[in-house]
Structures are given as structure tokens and as C-alpha cells.
Design a protein around this motif. Structure first.
Motif, mmCIF file in Angstrom:
data_model
loop_
_atom_site.group_PDB
_atom_site.id
_atom_site.type_symbol
_atom_site.label_atom_id
_atom_site.label_comp_id
_atom_site.label_asym_id
_atom_site.label_seq_id
_atom_site.Cartn_x
_atom_site.Cartn_y
_atom_site.Cartn_z
ATOM 1 N N LYS A 177 9.420 64.185 42.677
ATOM 2 C CA LYS A 177 9.713 63.975 43.806
ATOM 3 C C LYS A 177 11.137 65.318 43.654
ATOM 4 C CE LYS A 177 6.145 64.268 46.172
ATOM 5 N NZ LYS A 177 5.969 65.651 47.213
ATOM 6 N N VAL A 178 11.635 65.089 42.378
ATOM 7 C CA VAL A 178 13.231 65.144 42.494
ATOM 8 C C VAL A 178 14.024 66.444 42.617
ATOM 9 C CG1 VAL A 178 15.392 65.694 41.017
ATOM 10 C CG2 VAL A 178 13.952 64.026 41.102
ATOM 11 N N ASP A 179 12.487 67.172 42.453
ATOM 12 C CA ASP A 179 12.656 68.950 44.112
ATOM 13 C C ASP A 179 12.251 68.586 44.909
ATOM 14 O OD1 ASP A 179 12.647 69.592 40.058
ATOM 15 O OD2 ASP A 179 10.570 70.341 40.462
ATOM 16 N N SER A 180 11.931 68.100 45.869
ATOM 17 C CA SER A 180 11.752 68.256 46.563
ATOM 18 C C SER A 180 12.804 67.889 47.713
ATOM 19 C CB SER A 180 10.710 67.591 47.200
ATOM 20 O OG SER A 180 10.177 66.528 46.800
ATOM 21 N N LYS A 230 17.580 58.276 56.246
ATOM 22 C CA LYS A 230 17.364 59.583 57.491
ATOM 23 C C LYS A 230 16.205 59.767 58.217
ATOM 24 C CE LYS A 230 21.334 60.843 57.191
ATOM 25 N NZ LYS A 230 22.579 60.783 58.347
ATOM 26 N N MET A 231 15.297 59.177 57.066
ATOM 27 C CA MET A 231 13.592 59.063 57.938
ATOM 28 C C MET A 231 13.446 57.308 58.676
ATOM 29 S SD MET A 231 12.417 62.334 57.415
ATOM 30 C CE MET A 231 13.658 62.805 57.024
ATOM 31 N N GLY A 232 14.598 56.607 58.711
ATOM 32 C CA GLY A 232 13.596 55.495 59.415
ATOM 33 C C GLY A 232 13.277 54.931 58.090
ATOM 34 N N GLY A 248 4.316 61.173 53.235
ATOM 35 C CA GLY A 248 4.117 61.917 54.599
ATOM 36 C C GLY A 248 5.207 62.370 54.948
ATOM 37 N N ALA A 249 6.521 62.123 55.042
ATOM 38 C CA ALA A 249 7.771 62.154 55.810
ATOM 39 C C ALA A 249 7.745 63.244 54.934
ATOM 40 C CB ALA A 249 8.743 61.126 55.418
ATOM 41 N N ILE A 250 8.235 63.790 53.356
ATOM 42 C CA ILE A 250 8.005 64.846 53.375
ATOM 43 C C ILE A 250 7.213 66.439 53.120
ATOM 44 C CG2 ILE A 250 8.208 66.179 50.482
ATOM 45 C CD1 ILE A 250 8.803 63.482 49.817
ATOM 46 N N ASP A 251 5.905 66.372 53.568
ATOM 47 C CA ASP A 251 5.075 66.850 54.081
ATOM 48 C C ASP A 251 4.977 66.521 55.395
ATOM 49 O OD1 ASP A 251 3.864 65.954 51.510
ATOM 50 O OD2 ASP A 251 2.276 65.024 51.784
ATOM 51 N N LYS A 267 8.968 65.162 68.524
ATOM 52 C CA LYS A 267 9.503 63.436 67.767
ATOM 53 C C LYS A 267 9.108 63.394 67.151
ATOM 54 C CE LYS A 267 10.037 60.455 72.378
ATOM 55 N NZ LYS A 267 9.780 61.747 72.995
ATOM 56 N N GLY A 268 9.901 62.816 65.792
ATOM 57 C CA GLY A 268 8.639 62.624 64.489
ATOM 58 C C GLY A 268 10.082 63.049 63.093
ATOM 59 N N PHE A 269 9.256 62.716 61.978
ATOM 60 C CA PHE A 269 10.115 63.134 60.780
ATOM 61 C C PHE A 269 10.771 64.293 60.481
ATOM 62 C CE2 PHE A 269 6.921 59.973 59.149
ATOM 63 C CZ PHE A 269 7.842 59.145 59.476
ATOM 64 N N ALA A 270 10.366 65.482 61.497
ATOM 65 C CA ALA A 270 10.350 66.782 61.070
ATOM 66 C C ALA A 270 12.193 66.831 62.060
ATOM 67 C CB ALA A 270 10.021 68.044 61.862
ATOM 68 N N VAL A 271 11.773 66.788 62.663
ATOM 69 C CA VAL A 271 13.022 66.235 64.089
ATOM 70 C C VAL A 271 13.817 65.460 63.298
ATOM 71 C CG1 VAL A 271 13.746 66.061 65.853
ATOM 72 C CG2 VAL A 271 11.200 66.416 66.592
ATOM 73 N N ARG A 272 13.868 64.668 62.944
ATOM 74 C CA ARG A 272 15.506 63.808 62.147
ATOM 75 C C ARG A 272 15.613 64.466 61.022
ATOM 76 N NH1 ARG A 272 15.070 57.821 61.310
ATOM 77 N NH2 ARG A 272 14.107 56.906 62.783
ATOM 78 N N TYR A 273 14.379 65.417 59.871
ATOM 79 C CA TYR A 273 15.692 66.156 59.290
ATOM 80 C C TYR A 273 15.978 67.388 60.012
ATOM 81 C CZ TYR A 273 15.750 69.350 55.804
ATOM 82 O OH TYR A 273 16.586 70.182 54.372
#
Ligand SMILES: [Zn+2]
Length: 244
Positions: A144-147, A162-164, A177-180, A193-199
Motif C-alpha cells: 500500500k506504499v504506492d497509495s 487522520k482517518m480516526g 476500506g478507507a483507502i478504497d 460524512k466519512g473517510f473521503a471528507v476526512r481526507y
């Protein structure tokens, strides 16, 4: 149809590179002939020998081949620089090299021997892939280093914070799941709301709470102006293209 290793799942790409390295070390020339295949391409292939001309080449309909998920590739031995499609002993040697790096080889199949075929399934049945499940690579961290780089994080731990999520540095189901979710680049607006918002909040330099409120909207507008985008306060495809 692709022959690029970059279309493979990152872990399968690693295995393919190991396989190629080993072939080279043994002075055994091979060529990768197929990697990723789209569902349409798979359906066209399935039609061969059924509704279109030629011999049958696959038993897998679209969605029912590991190639459709970047989890398989085909290779053939080269003799004097040319592919030898029929030399069974060379294929057996190639199969043994592939298996030694952790790939499954289609030459071992009982019903429909597929000598050029290698795959890594992560223990998932094709039906599970069809239903949307995705395999998690062993040592997920490294693959997952690439992502992480793409998402501009120094480490998996920093991302998890950051994703909690529990910051254990191991890429498990939740982290994946958060990465996806982020990589889907969903359109984000006030109230989401959610991971994409966190990002998004992380990239805007805001306090990260995963809740798209007025502050996020205001910061996004400013950021959009700075990036010469329409300042509508909605994170759509053009904003995502700058973010990732
Ligand atoms: Zn194959």
C-alpha cells in the motif's frame, strides 16, 4: 487487453516482478502475454468457440476470471526470441518458477489446463470477487506504499490517525476500506460524512472530523479559487483530479 504489469493488483505485480527476475536469473526467457482484461474483453473471449468462430479459449464469462480483477497474468516461454505455445516441458519449468514465488499455476488445474496462466487469489473465490470482495495482500503495508504516496501520507500510521482508525500501521480491512472510499473520489458537499471528507479536510489543512460543514465548504471554495477551479464549494471530479 493489457500486457502492462501496472494494471495488476500491486501485490500480484510484485509477484510478477519476482517471477520475471527469477526467470532471468535462470536464463529462461519468458514473455508476459496478458495481464488485466476488462469484463467486455472477457465476454468477447468467452464467445469464441461458442457464438463466434474459432476454438474455445476460456471457460470464464466476464467477471468470472481473475484477470478481470488484476489478479492473474499469462506468460509464455520464448525460444529464440519467439513464443513457444506448445512446448509442455518449457511450460512446466515456467510453472515451477511461478509457483516458487507464490503464484498459483493454471497448468495444475485438472479440467481445463491453462499452461500460460498464473494467479494469486488471496484465498477468495471468484464468486466473492463478483460480489465485491477484494483480497488483502500479506504484508499489506508494503504494497500500500504506492497509495500512501499518492494520498500524500508518510506512513500508514499517519493515514490511520487522520482517518480516526486504530493507528497500528497494519493495513487491515478498515484501512483498506478507507483507502478504497477515497480512491472512488466521491462528489462531496455540505452535509456529507466519512473517510473521503476526512481526507479532503486533511488536504485543506483543517481539523479533521469527517463532517463536511460550513468551515470545510468555505476552505474548499478558497482552495478552488487558488487552483483556478469553479469555486462552488463542492468537491467534484475536477477538484479530485487536483487532490489525487
Ligand atoms: Zn490467464
Amino acid at each position: 487487453m493489457s500486457t502492462s504489469l501496472d494494471t495488476l493488483h500491486p501485490y500480484v505485480k510484485q509477484l510478477a516482478l519476482k517471477f520475471l527476475e527469477k526467470c532471468k536469473a535462470e536464463n529462461f526467457p519468458v514473455q508476459i502475454t496478458y495481464t488485466f482484461r476488462s469484463i467486455k474483453e472477457q465476454n468477447d473471449l468467452y464467445a469464441k468457440g461458442r457464438t463466434t468462430k474459432g476454438p474455445k479459449v476460456t471457460n470464464a464469462r466476464g467477471g468470472y476470471s481473475y484477470h478481470n480483477y488484476g489478479l492473474a497474468f499469462d506468460a509464455s516461454p520464448l525460444v529464440n526470441g519467439k513464443i513457444d505455445w506448445n512446448n509442455e516441458s518449457l511450460y512446466k519449468k515456467m510453472g515451477a518458477i511461478g509457483k516458487s514465488v507464490g503464484l498459483d499455476w493454471g497448468g495444475d488445474w485438472k479440467n481445463f489446463k491453462d499452461m500460460p496462466h498464473f494467479q494469486w487469489t488471496g484465498g477468495l473465490l471468484i464468486e466473492e470477487l463478483v460480489r465485491g470482495k477484494r483480497p488483502i495482500a500479506p504484508g499489506g503495508d508494503t504494497v500500500k506504499v504506492d497509495s500512501m504516496k499518492l494520498l500524500k501520507f508518510d506512513s500508514v500510521k499517519a493515514f490511520q490517525e487522520k482517518m480516526g482508525l486504530g493507528a497500528d500501521g497494519v493495513v487491515g480491512g478498515k484501512t483498506k476500506g478507507a483507502i478504497d472510499e477515497i480512491m472512488k473520489k466521491p462528489t462531496l458537499r455540505k452535509g456529507d460524512k466519512g473517510f473521503a471528507v476526512r481526507y479532503l479536510q486533511f488536504r485543506l489543512g483543517l481539523a479533521v472530523d469527517g463532517d463536511f460543514g460550513s468551515k470545510t465548504e468555505e476552505a474548499l471554495r478558497k482552495w478552488q479559487i487558488g487552483n483556478k477551479l469553479l469555486a462552488d464549494g463542492v468537491c467534484g471530479s475536477k477538484s479530485w483530479d487536483v487532490l489525487i
